[in-house]
Motif scaffolding. Structure first.
Motif, PDB file in Angstrom:
ATOM      1  N   ALA A  26       0.831  -1.202   0.000  1.00  0.00           N
ATOM      2  CA  ALA A  26       0.000   0.000   0.000  1.00  0.00           C
ATOM      3  C   ALA A  26       0.870   1.258   0.000  1.00  0.00           C
ATOM      4  N   VAL A  27       1.974   1.210   0.740  1.00  0.00           N
ATOM      5  CA  VAL A  27       2.901   2.350   0.770  1.00  0.00           C
ATOM      6  C   VAL A  27       3.461   2.621  -0.622  1.00  0.00           C
ATOM      7  N   ALA A  28       3.924   1.566  -1.275  1.00  0.00           N
ATOM      8  CA  ALA A  28       4.498   1.730  -2.616  1.00  0.00           C
ATOM      9  C   ALA A  28       3.473   2.323  -3.578  1.00  0.00           C
ATOM     10  N   MET A  29       2.218   1.905  -3.485  1.00  0.00           N
ATOM     11  CA  MET A  29       1.195   2.426  -4.386  1.00  0.00           C
ATOM     12  C   MET A  29       0.870   3.890  -4.074  1.00  0.00           C
ATOM     13  N   VAL A  83      16.008   0.243   0.747  1.00  0.00           N
ATOM     14  CA  VAL A  83      15.876  -0.488  -0.517  1.00  0.00           C
ATOM     15  C   VAL A  83      14.965   0.275  -1.465  1.00  0.00           C
ATOM     16  N   PRO A  84      15.023  -0.051  -2.763  1.00  0.00           N
ATOM     17  CA  PRO A  84      14.052   0.535  -3.701  1.00  0.00           C
ATOM     18  C   PRO A  84      12.630   0.169  -3.280  1.00  0.00           C
ATOM     19  N   LEU A  85      11.688   1.083  -3.516  1.00  0.00           N
ATOM     20  CA  LEU A  85      10.314   0.858  -3.073  1.00  0.00           C
ATOM     21  C   LEU A  85       9.708  -0.401  -3.665  1.00  0.00           C
ATOM     22  N   SER A  86      10.129  -0.770  -4.879  1.00  0.00           N
ATOM     23  CA  SER A  86       9.570  -1.971  -5.508  1.00  0.00           C
ATOM     24  C   SER A  86       9.938  -3.240  -4.751  1.00  0.00           C
ATOM     25  N   CYS A  87      11.006  -3.184  -3.971  1.00  0.00           N
ATOM     26  CA  CYS A  87      11.475  -4.357  -3.218  1.00  0.00           C
ATOM     27  C   CYS A  87      11.149  -4.262  -1.736  1.00  0.00           C
TER      28      CYS A  87
END
Length: 657
Positions: free
Chosen positions: A409-412, A550-554
């Motif tokens: 949810a954070v990444a989105m 880390v990158p948000l995707s990970c």
């Protein structure tokens, strides 16, 4: 009588004082009497004529593993005993600790002759407190703590920390050295700047400053780096014996200046010793605020040195984005045996950057010192970017069934461009720690009642929370309408990821209550390992606080795997993160009597976390810095080429260290 003593001195203190008097023609004693919490009499005795042995200090040059074992055996608090008192009168030419063979014999006396008002301490407790931060890394104290008040004093301190031995003044021409091998000797004193002592990776430990005997290193040095090279400088390089002669801590607490904020400007100049909270208190009347918030009340100089960030970095950036300019004293590149300063052996006082909000002129030198952790110079003044205090602030919280969904949810939220000003993620163990902190008796009903009463007195109606992963959000803006629109967008995304119990508030008191689990997390986590009684519980000095980004995707995968590690290894501690920028931590408190196996499991959780972060292109530290705790990971991150470039920069600015 000249030798009369206060009647309340303990027999031990009387014996110590009498030993001093027996060897002192002019007594210079001072006593401070007090009482501890058990009403036992405390006597503090200080004297320029009295020396304590420093057998409790760890050997210099010790590696981190041996240092930890040494600390466990020797570095616990202990009372003075008569065996710790030297009964031999000091030599008139010897400084307080030079009899111990670390600092050069005339180092402190020369500083005092140059600056009679300069504050210098060799008090045991000052040394001990300046040899560690707020972490589990064992203390490794300096040999003296120096409190400069201006840049000129720092210039002289650094100049004296790197000197050619007087006996070797003519070595280049006549090869007449004390060692008889024709090699010039240069004495080097290690220096660590000190802010508030809140660092977490062993930044303040003096690990390689001598172990009772000199540490010699013979290196090739350009002849041009000597102020008095003699007549024969045909050789571009010459061999030099570098002797490591102890270490000093330079405490920057006197650098307390806060400049005026001119109308229309978005910057302020502050001394390196100013703390974050005191700065914002001084700025409150201007409507502006310094927004980098690492949690602890750090000094600005320390925050620059460690590249600090914190909960507000998702909107306002880290120290790298908020430092416009700085002043620093750079170590001397040319050494001399002269006491008097000259233009050739004078450390540089350098201004990096400008007051402009952007610049494309030359190298980004402020960024070079930001995150340098004191290795390139002593930061004395910083020009900081300021931001208006937002008119409207709304805080929110939302529970999730699992940690992975909350992280997704954070990444989105970030991908959709919702402008959050803070975004914090707590796992189940974090919420459990908060609930535990509400009950001082760890389940004892009487103490739970006491805790509830205290919370009511604070007017924060704190209640235990459902033990679920939690997301804490904050939105800030110039209008209520824009803030509520951002809030609605974030709420919709959270619902898409099965979030529930979404709550929000705009008034100060309710916002504080809503975010209480996050605000209290550090000490709540440490309290998970508390024990009955005054001793034996975990403290900040026995707690490992991890740090990776880390990158948000990970982010979702890595933070979930780390939380699973904590459960599978059977260690105690929460995982949480500044989720909006992919930065996360574990707080892993330990007890003194924990088994070696348990401590190894804690270390393994940390190692796994860092390895996962680097495997997806992340970093071993997002905001705590490297210190000696994470040195070993730098080459894995940057390779030998990157490390070589860093070494070249260090060698260019500080060739003698």
């Amino acid at each position: 009588s000249t030798y009369s003593l206060p009647r309340r001195l303990s027999p031990l203190a009387m014996a110590m004082a009498n030993n001093v008097m027996a060897h002192t023609s002019k007594p210079r004693l001072s006593f401070a009497l007090g009482q501890n919490k058990n009403n036992a009499s405390i006597t503090t005795l200080s004297s320029s004529r009295m020396h304590f042995s420093h057998s409790t200090f760890p050997p210099r040059g010790i590696n981190s593993t041996d240092l930890y074992n040494y600390h466990q055996k020797n570095m616990r608090c202990r009372r003075f005993s008569t065996s710790n008192v030297s009964h031999d009168p000091p030599s008139s030419t010897t400084d307080e600790r030079s009899h111990h063979g670390r600092l050069p014999k005339d180092f402190l006396s020369t500083l005092r002759s140059l600056h009679p008002d300069l504050k210098i301490s060799t008090n045991y407790y000052d040394l001990e407190s300046h040899g560690h931060g707020e972490s589990y890394h064992p203390s490794a104290p300096p040999d003296a703590v120096i409190y400069p008040k201006n840049e000129n004093e720092i210039v002289d301190i650094l100049r004296l920390c790197c000197r050619q031995v007087v006996d070797d003044i003519t070595t280049i021409t006549n090869k007449n050295t004390e060692a008889g091998d024709g090699i010039t000797t240069v004495e080097v004193v290690s220096v660590i700047p000190y802010g508030a002592g809140t660092s977490l990776e062993g930044h303040l430990c003096f690990l390689h400053s001598g172990n009772g005997s000199d540490i010699d290193e013979i290196v090739d040095i350009p002849t041009s780096l000597f102020n008095n090279p003699g007549n024969d400088i045909s050789d571009k390089f010459q061999k030099v014996r570098v002797k490591r002669k102890g270490g000093i801590s330079i405490d920057m607490s006197f650098f307390q200046s806060i400049g005026e904020v001119a109308s229309g400007d978005l910057f302020v100049k502050v001394g390196a010793g100013v703390t974050r909270n005191s700065l914002n208190a001084a700025l409150r009347h201007t409507g502006m605020q310094f927004m980098v918030d690492p949690g602890a009340d750090c000094t600005i100089g320390g925050m620059v040195a460690c590249g600090a960030s914190g909960t507000a970095a998702v909107k306002y950036g880290t120290m790298r984005e908020n430092v416009l300019a700085l002043r620093a004293v750079i170590p001397p590149t040319i050494v001399s045996s002269d006491i008097e300063i000259s233009e050739r052996n004078r450390p540089l006082v350098v201004q990096f950057g400008t007051n402009a909000l952007k610049s494309s002129a030359g190298y980004d030198l402020p960024a070079l010192l930001t995150g340098s952790e004191g290795t390139l110079g002593i930061i004395t003044e910083v020009t900081l970017r300021l931001h208006p205090i937002p008119s409207n602030v709304v805080a929110a919280s939302c529970a999730f069934d699992d940690l992975h969904s909350a992280a997704e949810a954070v990444a989105m939220i970030r991908m959709m461009g919702v402008p959050v000003s803070r975004c914090e993620l707590l796992d189940e163990a974090s919420v459990r720690a908060f609930n535990h902190s509400l009950y001082l008796g760890h389940g004892d009903s009487n103490k739970a009642t006491e805790s509830k009463s205290r919370n009511q007195q604070l007017s924060l109606q704190l209640q235990p929370m459902e033990v679920k992963p939690m997301l804490f959000l904050e939105f800030a803006g110039h209008s209520e309408t824009s803030v509520m629109e951002d809030l609605a967008a974030a709420q919709s995304i959270c619902m898409d990821y099965d979030g529930r119990n979404f709550a929000f508030a705009s008034d100060e008191e309710t916002r504080q209550a809503l975010w209480a689990a996050r605000h209290r997390l550090y000490y709540s986590a440490i309290a998970l390992r508390s024990q009955d009684g005054d001793d034996g519980g975990a403290t900040s000095r026995s707690t490992l606080v991890t740090d990776a980004c880390v990158p948000l995707s990970c982010f979702a995968d890595v933070v979930t795997a780390t939380a699973n590690d904590v459960k599978e290894f059977g260690v105690i501690g929460p995982c949480f993160g500044h989720a909006g920028d992919g930065n996360f931590h574990c707080i892993l408190p330990m007890l003194e009597n924990d088994s070696v196996e348990y401590k190894e499991k804690v270390s393994q959780v940390n190692a796994n976390l860092i390895e996962r972060a680097m495997s997806v292109g992340g970093t071993c530290t997002g905001e705590h810095g490297v210190g000696y705790g994470k040195k070993k990971y730098l080459e894995c991150m940057y390779g030998t080429g990157g490390i070589a470039i860093m070494g070249a920069i260090k060698k260019a600015l500080d060739p003698w260290n």
